[in-house]
Motif scaffolding. Structure first.
Motif, short mmCIF file in Angstrom:
data_model
loop_
_atom_site.label_atom_id
_atom_site.label_comp_id
_atom_site.label_asym_id
_atom_site.label_seq_id
_atom_site.Cartn_x
_atom_site.Cartn_y
_atom_site.Cartn_z
N LYS A 1 59.88 43.08 34.70
CA LYS A 1 60.19 41.86 33.36
C LYS A 1 59.46 40.93 33.22
N ASN A 2 59.68 40.24 34.52
CA ASN A 2 58.84 38.83 34.49
C ASN A 2 57.43 38.74 34.25
N ILE A 3 57.05 40.35 35.37
CA ILE A 3 54.93 39.51 34.82
C ILE A 3 55.38 40.52 33.51
N VAL A 4 55.18 41.57 33.13
CA VAL A 4 55.18 41.75 31.93
C VAL A 4 55.78 40.57 30.84
N ALA A 5 55.99 39.66 31.06
CA ALA A 5 55.88 38.71 29.94
C ALA A 5 54.88 38.14 30.45
N GLY A 6 54.82 37.75 31.33
CA GLY A 6 53.47 36.74 31.74
C GLY A 6 52.28 37.10 30.50
N ALA A 7 52.17 38.95 31.61
CA ALA A 7 50.72 39.24 31.14
C ALA A 7 50.58 39.27 29.75
N GLU A 8 51.84 40.04 28.99
CA GLU A 8 51.67 40.22 27.69
C GLU A 8 51.30 38.39 26.79
N GLN A 9 51.10 37.73 27.14
CA GLN A 9 51.01 36.29 26.89
C GLN A 9 49.69 35.76 26.67
N GLN A 10 48.94 37.04 27.34
CA GLN A 10 47.23 36.36 27.96
C GLN A 10 46.63 36.93 26.16
N PHE B 1 41.68 41.61 28.96
CA PHE B 1 40.90 41.48 30.54
C PHE B 1 41.74 40.33 31.86
N TYR B 2 42.34 39.72 30.41
CA TYR B 2 43.29 38.82 31.46
C TYR B 2 44.70 39.17 31.03
N LYS B 3 44.95 40.21 30.55
CA LYS B 3 46.56 40.85 30.92
C LYS B 3 46.48 41.25 32.38
N VAL B 4 44.65 42.12 32.67
CA VAL B 4 44.80 42.86 33.46
C VAL B 4 44.69 41.67 35.04
N LYS B 5 43.76 40.73 34.73
CA LYS B 5 43.98 39.70 35.95
C LYS B 5 45.20 38.84 35.56
N TYR B 6 45.59 38.66 35.02
CA TYR B 6 47.54 38.01 35.24
C TYR B 6 47.58 38.88 36.82
N VAL B 7 48.04 40.06 36.29
CA VAL B 7 48.90 41.22 37.02
C VAL B 7 47.95 40.79 38.37
N HIS B 8 47.24 41.11 38.83
CA HIS B 8 45.90 41.57 39.52
C HIS B 8 46.28 39.74 40.57
N ASP B 9 46.14 38.25 39.31
CA ASP B 9 46.85 37.55 40.07
C ASP B 9 47.96 37.13 40.76
N TYR B 10 49.00 37.68 39.91
CA TYR B 10 50.37 37.06 40.12
C TYR B 10 50.50 38.38 41.64
N ILE B 11 50.44 39.33 41.36
CA ILE B 11 50.67 40.55 42.98
C ILE B 11 49.67 40.01 44.26
N ARG C 1 54.17 49.73 32.35
CA ARG C 1 55.30 48.43 31.92
C ARG C 1 54.44 48.27 30.51
N LEU C 2 52.90 47.64 31.10
CA LEU C 2 52.49 47.27 29.52
C LEU C 2 51.28 48.40 28.98
N GLY C 3 51.43 49.45 28.83
CA GLY C 3 50.89 50.51 28.29
C GLY C 3 49.21 51.32 28.64
N ILE C 4 49.34 50.54 30.13
CA ILE C 4 48.46 50.28 30.28
C ILE C 4 48.02 51.15 31.15
N GLU C 5 47.11 53.30 31.52
CA GLU C 5 46.95 54.17 31.95
C GLU C 5 46.71 53.91 33.37
N CYS C 6 46.87 53.85 34.32
CA CYS C 6 47.05 53.39 35.88
C CYS C 6 47.74 54.66 36.64
N GLY C 7 46.77 54.51 38.21
CA GLY C 7 46.96 55.53 39.10
C GLY C 7 46.87 54.88 40.73
#
Length: 412
Positions: free
Chosen positions: A176-185, A189-199, A251-257
């Motif tokens: 939830k903490n990461i999703v909250a940060g990503a949703e502010q982007q 592009f920057y949503k995915v980059k935020y998650v990539h960088d955070y991890i 959790r961001l509603g983006i298809e991923c596997g």
């Protein structure tokens, strides 16, 4: 004499049964002794004294409840569930129902281990949040009257349900903490980059756990191979990075596997990374390899493996043949393409324009379409020293070429 013969036969049969059990065999037996019978104890089985008083009419197998699970989770054409046969999909739902209700020992009638394995593996592939369940499990097959019964006991994160619940809460909080940060982007592009960088910025590659995997294979249950290990304990191997990225994207509603494959090298090593769908186009992303450690021990972050196409990936990865992975042809959101750092041909004036934009970093990083174009740039910029014609680049420089042969980095 007749009773003695039956007793002897029963003792011999039970002796054979014990021998097979001690040897670790999976067995299917149906003993019948004429003239020698007794009432079957309630709840007894070959596996102990566990009683299942309501399994035949179990509410978890109610069609309405199973259908409700489809409303709770989102599935895509690429989801593991949708690659199963119909009977496996039905079992997938029944397994899901039990996990959602804290039942971690499974008992199914008239289900083969092969069918169970296909459905169970698909559940874990689609649901990285079930980190406490391992793909390693023990099972037994036996007959109960006219029915065949399969009992499965997966290896667990912990034998204590309270510990599992607390760990699940800790993971949910981190997600939830990461999703909250990503949703502010500002955009996708920057949503995915935020998650990539955070991890990457919050995870250390767990070399010790990787060595255990090499020694023990898939039979070992490691926190570092899960989303929990990556996002809560901040230590992971490739499968942990991939599970964490998949979970947050979902959790961001983006298809991923997740994708299983090998490192393309003389010493091929098994590896796992992700695919992700952005604006109806698929890309690969390998967070593990974008989290390298320099020779001096400093952990860094790169974008070499950030949103790649099939052509990009082919330089460094091979995909296991038994997978149905989507065609990844997207280029728009590749880090270098999106930021104007990608060139199909070499043009010094364009490289200089990029160098001016990156001057504050005291470095220049660009990507070329193929290694041959990079070679042309390297020959002109480095071998012919044309890089020094850019006024503010003086003195000593260092440069490196990516493993794909397409990315050139010059530090000054």
């Amino acid at each position: 004499m007749r009773n003695r013969r039956h007793i002897y036969t029963a003792v011999l049969a039970m002796s054979m049964l014990l021998l097979m059990l001690m040897s670790g065999c999976s067995i299917s037996l149906d003993f019948s002794f004429g003239g020698f019978s007794s009432p079957k104890p309630e709840g007894s089985s070959l596996f102990g004294n566990t009683s299942y008083p309501d399994w035949e009419e179990n509410s978890l197998d109610n069609s309405d409840y199973l259908s409700s699970l489809d409303k709770k989770f989102t599935y895509y054409p690429t989801s593991a569930k949708n690659k199963l046969y119909r009977d496996e999909q039905e079992l997938y739902q029944r397994i899901l129902a039990r996990i959602e209700n804290d039942q971690f020992t499974f008992r199914f009638e008239d289900i083969s281990n092969d069918t169970f394995k296909a459905a169970y593996y698909a559940v874990l592939d689609d649901h990285p949040e079930y980190f406490w369940l391992s793909k390693s499990y023990s099972y037994g097959e036996y007959r109960q009257g006219a029915q065949s019964v399969l009992k499965v006991e997966p290896s667990l994160f912990s034998d204590d349900t309270a510990t599992i619940h607390q760990a699940a809460k800790d993971l949910e909080k981190a997600v939830k903490n990461i999703v909250a940060g990503a949703e502010q982007q500002e955009n996708l592009f920057y949503k995915v980059k935020y998650v990539h960088d955070y991890i990457i910025d919050h995870t250390v590659y767990d070399t010790e756990s990787m060595e255990q995997v090499f020694d023990a294979g898939e039979s070992i249950q490691l926190h570092a191979a899960t989303a929990y290990g990556c996002l809560v304990e901040h230590k992971a191997i490739c499968s942990g990075y991939a599970a964490a990225f998949q979970l947050v994207m979902q959790r961001l509603g983006i298809e991923c596997g997740r994708v299983n494959g090998m490192k393309r090298s003389e010493t091929a090593e098994s590896h796992q990374w992700n695919y992700v769908c952005l604006d109806n186009e698929y890309y690969y992303l390998d967070a593990t390899w974008d989290d390298p450690v320099r020779p001096d021990g400093v952990q860094t972050r790169t974008y070499e493996y950030f949103l790649l196409s099939d052509d990009d990936l082919a330089y460094t990865h091979t995909i296991d043949e038994d997978q149905n992975v989507p065609v990844c042809s997207g280029t728009k959101y590749n880090f270098y393409v999106y930021n104007g750092l990608y060139f199909i041909t070499y043009d010094f004036d364009k490289i200089r324009t990029v160098a001016d934009k990156m001057a504050a970093d005291n470095s220049l990083t660009v990507k070329f379409s193929v290694p041959e174009v990079l070679s042309a740039a390297q020959n002109d910029l480095i071998d012919n020293q044309r890089i020094f014609s850019i006024g503010y680049i003086t003195g000593h420089i260092t440069y490196s070429v990516s493993s794909s042969g397409c990315i050139l980095t010059i530090n000054y």
